[in-house]
Scaffold this active site. Structure first.
Site, short mmCIF file in Angstrom:
data_model
loop_
_atom_site.label_atom_id
_atom_site.label_comp_id
_atom_site.label_asym_id
_atom_site.label_seq_id
_atom_site.Cartn_x
_atom_site.Cartn_y
_atom_site.Cartn_z
N ARG A 62 9.74 -30.92 20.65
CA ARG A 62 10.40 -32.15 21.04
C ARG A 62 10.85 -32.93 19.81
NH1 ARG A 62 6.35 -31.54 24.95
NH2 ARG A 62 7.11 -31.78 27.09
N THR A 63 11.88 -33.76 20.02
CA THR A 63 12.29 -34.68 18.97
C THR A 63 11.29 -35.84 18.95
OG1 THR A 63 14.60 -34.11 19.40
CG2 THR A 63 14.21 -36.06 18.05
N GLN A 64 10.25 -35.68 18.14
CA GLN A 64 9.21 -36.71 18.09
C GLN A 64 9.72 -37.98 17.40
OE1 GLN A 64 6.41 -36.32 19.60
NE2 GLN A 64 6.41 -34.13 19.99
#
Length: 244
Positions: A21-23
């Site tokens: 995921r794009t944290q």
């Protein structure tokens, strides 16, 4: 023994290829500003891409055509915007394959984007962008916004990022529905100049795009004339507590 080593190998593989995921956004674009004018939609954005607080890239195009009738601009994570463009290219291709004489308009694409962004938000895997979608179809002008959590609305003028705070007051004061192309460009340049002065992530390299019934035109990159001799710029921390 064989079973245990196989399980270990599978667990290693799954950890490397699992869901990612794009944290946190890494390379980001700043404000996009758009407005309706007499003949269609105008949209402006700079071409900066910031790696954290470093203005790393200076030729990032953040305004793109979508199909025949629409124009999209994005602030936020650049890689997520590229992913969104892949989704949209797929939608436009599927629509063209029907070959039924119809094509996706800005309202349909805006509705699609609201579903994509809200769906990803519900998976706790948002696409880290705020999107502006404008277009003209059958004489009807459309301009809307979609946020990274799916909040969406239509308006006569919209802005993302710092532009939502600094460009919107200018637009509310000076926009009117009968703006000519030249007046619209002048108003957008005024907004972008204010953002250039105040936003550290902005770069003096802009593109302005327009969309009308005739199609999309995106300008070549250019710079605005600026003046940095204001007294407030010479010593901006004068009188501030704890200033060096």
């Amino acid at each position: 023994m064989g079973s245990s080593s196989e399980t270990k190998q599978n667990s290693l593989l799954s950890s490397e290829t699992g869901i990612q995921r794009t944290q946190y956004p890494y390379v980001t674009g700043s404000s996009v500003v758009a407005l309706k004018y007499k003949d269609g939609i105008l949209m402006a954005a700079d071409m900066g891409g910031s790696y954290g607080s470093t203005l790393r890239y200076k030729s990032v195009e953040r305004i793109k055509p979508v199909g025949k009738h629409s124009l999209i601009g994005a602030s936020g994570e650049i890689s997520d915007f590229q992913e969104i463009m892949r989704y949209l290219d797929e939608q436009v291709l599927n629509d063209n394959m029907w070959d039924d004489g119809n094509s996706l308009g800005p309202k349909e694409i805006h509705s699609y984007l609201t579903r994509v962004m809200y769906n990803r938000r519900n998976k706790f895997d948002p696409l880290w962008n705020t999107l502006l979608l404008g277009g003209v179809k059958k004489g009807q002008k459309f301009l809307g916004m979609v946020t990274m959590i799916g909040v969406n609305f239509e308006e006569n003028h919209v802005a993302t990022g710092f532009g939502n705070h600094m460009a919107q007051p200018i637009l509310r004061s000076e926009w009117h529905e009968n703006l000519t192309f030249e007046e619209g460009v002048t108003l957008l340049e005024k907004c972008m100049r204010v953002l250039l002065y105040r936003d550290r992530s902005a770069v003096n390299k802009f593109q302005i795009a327009k969309i009308t019934e005739e199609g999309v035109t995106i300008s070549q990159p250019y710079a605005l004339k600026t003046f940095w001799g204001f007294k407030a710029f010479e010593n901006p921390t004068a009188g501030a507590e704890g200033s060096w």
